[in-house]
Structure formats: structure tokens, C-alpha cells
Enzyme design. Structure first.
Site, mmCIF file in Angstrom:
data_model
loop_
_atom_site.group_PDB
_atom_site.id
_atom_site.type_symbol
_atom_site.label_atom_id
_atom_site.label_comp_id
_atom_site.label_asym_id
_atom_site.label_seq_id
_atom_site.Cartn_x
_atom_site.Cartn_y
_atom_site.Cartn_z
ATOM 1 C CE1 TYR A 53 -3.062 -2.699 0.398
ATOM 2 C CE2 TYR A 53 -3.580 -2.368 2.500
ATOM 3 C CZ TYR A 53 -3.960 -2.979 1.372
ATOM 4 O OH TYR A 53 -4.845 -4.029 1.392
ATOM 5 C CB SER A 208 -14.127 -4.344 -2.568
ATOM 6 O OG SER A 208 -14.595 -3.485 -3.331
ATOM 7 N N GLY A 213 -17.456 1.608 -4.120
ATOM 8 C CA GLY A 213 -18.315 2.702 -4.112
ATOM 9 C C GLY A 213 -19.646 2.582 -4.890
ATOM 10 C CG LEU A 215 -22.663 -2.119 -3.350
ATOM 11 C CD1 LEU A 215 -22.063 -3.462 -2.189
ATOM 12 C CD2 LEU A 215 -24.143 -2.543 -4.173
ATOM 13 N N GLY A 217 -24.392 4.141 -3.975
ATOM 14 C CA GLY A 217 -25.510 4.811 -4.883
ATOM 15 C C GLY A 217 -24.872 6.059 -5.725
ATOM 16 C CE LYS A 218 -19.052 7.099 -4.071
ATOM 17 N NZ LYS A 218 -17.628 7.322 -3.439
#
Length: 344
Positions: A53, A208, A213, A215, A217-218
């Protein structure tokens, strides 16, 4: 915050974990430390990072935060990291060999500023390294006190079972967790991987959980994302790429079902998606990965939220990946079960 054991171990962890993949990349150090403060204040304990990371920067950020904490906070944190992916350009700078993992683990400990980590996970399968070599190294690391528990990440069902069998046969430290991708849009692991984890006493640490993202709604149908979102910056990003997922009608069925559940509850879509996942079989802790503290706050609001049987059934139906009849569909499932009764 609720707590569960780390797989079949005796160590308790929070049902929501803090993932740190954004640290040093999408989230600067001040924002990362704010997330860590907020997570611990909410009762969170499991912090998950990895050497790859931000090329080690995430571990350094977590290490500097830990160094500022009082003993009471440091003792509460259950620290997890991973090794396997490239940390250099040479052929031996990646993989699950004893040589690479020995150097990778020591480097992670230096960046984190600790003598040992609670959970050390091999980040993915390595086809070039015998499983025996990897597991023997991990067992040695447990005996040396550098790690407390062994975990796997991104293994398939047969790879998980192979690792469990070798560990048992050779009396090595057995893996206690598996970290897979798992969410309402990605349920195929329920066919083989989840049963294999359950059979071997491994707890799942899903990554995840919000489908990158999707789920929340974006994202909208027929409207490619723009602006400061994961896919706004790069619509072709990784497993959640917009063009691939948006063409699948099931994606929008799931999003609509999550939105309906959120409206019915008066909570965010993210909280509904997380609540569904937290209560799936074998799940130990769901890894939250937020860019901002406000996103993390919304995710943490899912702590203690449980859906009714009816709410869960609606989400199950909308997200059913549609297994073929054999071996994972109806006829295949029926063939693998039986009733304890006489007759035919």
C-alpha cells in the site's frame, strides 16, 4: 461496536475493521491519523494494512500514529499486515518464498515500529513457491514472536484447502483468516471459498464491502462518473471499472435493492450494504476503506445495525449471481445433500 473472534483463534476483534489502502495515496497523513483516531474512538480494534500500500507509506503512517498513542490504545489495536507483491524490481522482490517473506516481514515491522504483528497475511497465492516453504517460514515467524497468527488473502477454494491441509499434516501454524473480495455485487465466493473457510475454521475479512463505491449509490446508469470519486478519477479502475459493471443489469438491480432498503430504514446505502455483509456466514470483520473521515463516519454508523430476515431476503434475491445448475445450482446442491431417513 460488536466483537468476534479472529477466525478460530481466541483473539477478539471488532466486527468492522479499518483498511488503510488509501493512506499515503488518496488520504494524506493528517487525514489518515484522523481516521485512526475516529475508528478507535468508535470501539474499532482491527487495523489492516500491507507493505504494497503506497509502497510502504501506509505502514509508515500507521506506525507513526501508533508511536503517538498511549499504551492503552496500542494494546487495544489488533494489527494486521500483508506481504507478497513486488516491493522492488528484482526477481526476488516478490512472492511467497522464505527469502522474500523474511525481508518483507522485517521491513514491515520496521515501518510499523513494532516487534511483532497480530496477523500476517500472504497477500495472494504464489505459483512458483511450494506451499510448504511459505507455511514453514510463517510457522518459524510465529515461534520467533514476530507474528501471532497466520492469514491468507485472495486465495481460491483449492488454494485455501491446500494450505490448510499442509499446515495440519506438518503441524505448522494454521491460517485463521482469509481476506477475499466480498460484497453484494461479488458473491461467487459463496460457491466454494466460503464453505472451504468454514470447514477449516477460518474467519473472513472481506475487502471492498461497498464494491468500490457502487453500493453507495454514487454511480448512475448511462452516466460515466466524473469528479473526486474512485471512478471519477479513473473509470477503468480495477475490478470495479464502470464500463464493465454498468453493462450488467444485475448491478443496477442490486443498487436499486440497496437504495430501497436504505430508504426503508432511514439510513445510508453504505450502512445497509455493510449490515448485510457483517451477518454473512463465516465473516469475522468487514474491512472499511474510506478516503475521508466523513465517509468513515458514515460506515461506522453501521456498527450494531442488523437487517431483518425479510430485508436480507430481498437483498439476497436481487444479488443472486445465478449459479448454473451444476455443480453450484439447484441440482448440484441437491446431489450433495441428503436426509437422515430410511427408504430411497
Amino acid at each position: 461496536m460488536e466483537y468476534r473472534t479472529l477466525g478460530s483463534s481466541g483473539t477478539a476483534v471488532s466486527a468492522l475493521a479499518l483498511g488503510t489502502m488509501t493512506f499515503g495515496a488518496e488520504t494524506d497523513e493528517d487525514g489518515s491519523h484522523e481516521q485512526l483516531d475516529r475508528f478507535v474512538a468508535a470501539g474499532g480494534s482491527l487495523v489492516d494494512t500491507a507493505d504494497v500500500y503506497s509502497a510502504g507509506v501506509s505502514e509508515e503512517i500507521v506506525g507513526r500514529w501508533l508511536g503517538k498513542q498511549p499504551d492503552a490504545v496500542r494494546d487495544r489495536v489488533v494489527l494486521a499486515t500483508k506481504g507478497r507483491f513486488p516491493m522492488g524490481e528484482a526477481p526476488n522482490d516478490a512472492g511467497l518464498s522464505r527469502r522474500h517473506l523474511s525481508r518483507a516481514l522485517d521491513a514491515s515491522l520496521r515501518r510499523l515500529g513494532v516487534d511483532g504483528v497480530d496477523l500476517y497475511q500472504v497477500h495472494s497465492y504464489d505459483p512458483f513457491t511450494p506451499v510448504e516453504e511459505t507455511l514453514t517460514f510463517l510457522d518459524d515467524a510465529v515461534r520467533a514472536g514476530k507474528i501471532h497468527y497466520v492469514g491468507l488473502s485472495n486465495f481460491t477454494g483449492w488454494q485455501l484447502q491446500r494450505a490448510a491441509d499442509v499446515a495440519e499434516f506438518r503441524r505448522l501454524a494454521r491460517p485463521v483468516t482469509l481476506q477475499p473480495q466480498y460484497n453484494l455485487l461479488v458473491r461467487e465466493i459463496e460457491w466454494e471459498i466460503v464453505p472451504a473457510a468454514q470447514a477449516n475454521g477460518m474467519g473472513l475479512l472481506p475487502w471492498s464491502p461497498l464494491g468500490g463505491g457502487w453500493l453507495t449509490g454514487k454511480y448512475r446508469r448511462d452516466e460515466r462518473p466524473t469528479g473526486p470519486t474512485r471512478l471519477g478519477d479513473d473509470p477503468d479502475r480495477g475490478v470495479e471499472a464502470y464500463d464493465r459493471r454498468s453493462r450488467v443489469e444485475r448491478t443496477w438491480d442490486v443498487v436499486d435493492a440497496v437504495r430501497a432498503g436504505a430508504d426503508g430504514r432511514g439510513v445510508s446505502m453504505a450502512q445497509v450494504a455493510l449490515a448485510w455483509l457483517v451477518d454473512r456466514p463465516a465473516v469475522t470483520s468487514v474491512i472499511l476503506g474510506a478516503r475521508t473521515t466523513s465517509q468513515l463516519d458514515d460506515n461506522l454508523a453501521a456498527a450494531g445495525l442488523h437487517l431483518s430476515d425479510e430485508e436480507t431476503a430481498r437483498l439476497d434475491a436481487a444479488s443472486d449471481p445465478g449459479a448454473a445448475d451444476y455443480p453450484y445450482g439447484g441440482p448440484g446442491v441437491a446431489q450433495r445433500s441428503r436426509k437422515l431417513e430410511g427408504g430411497r
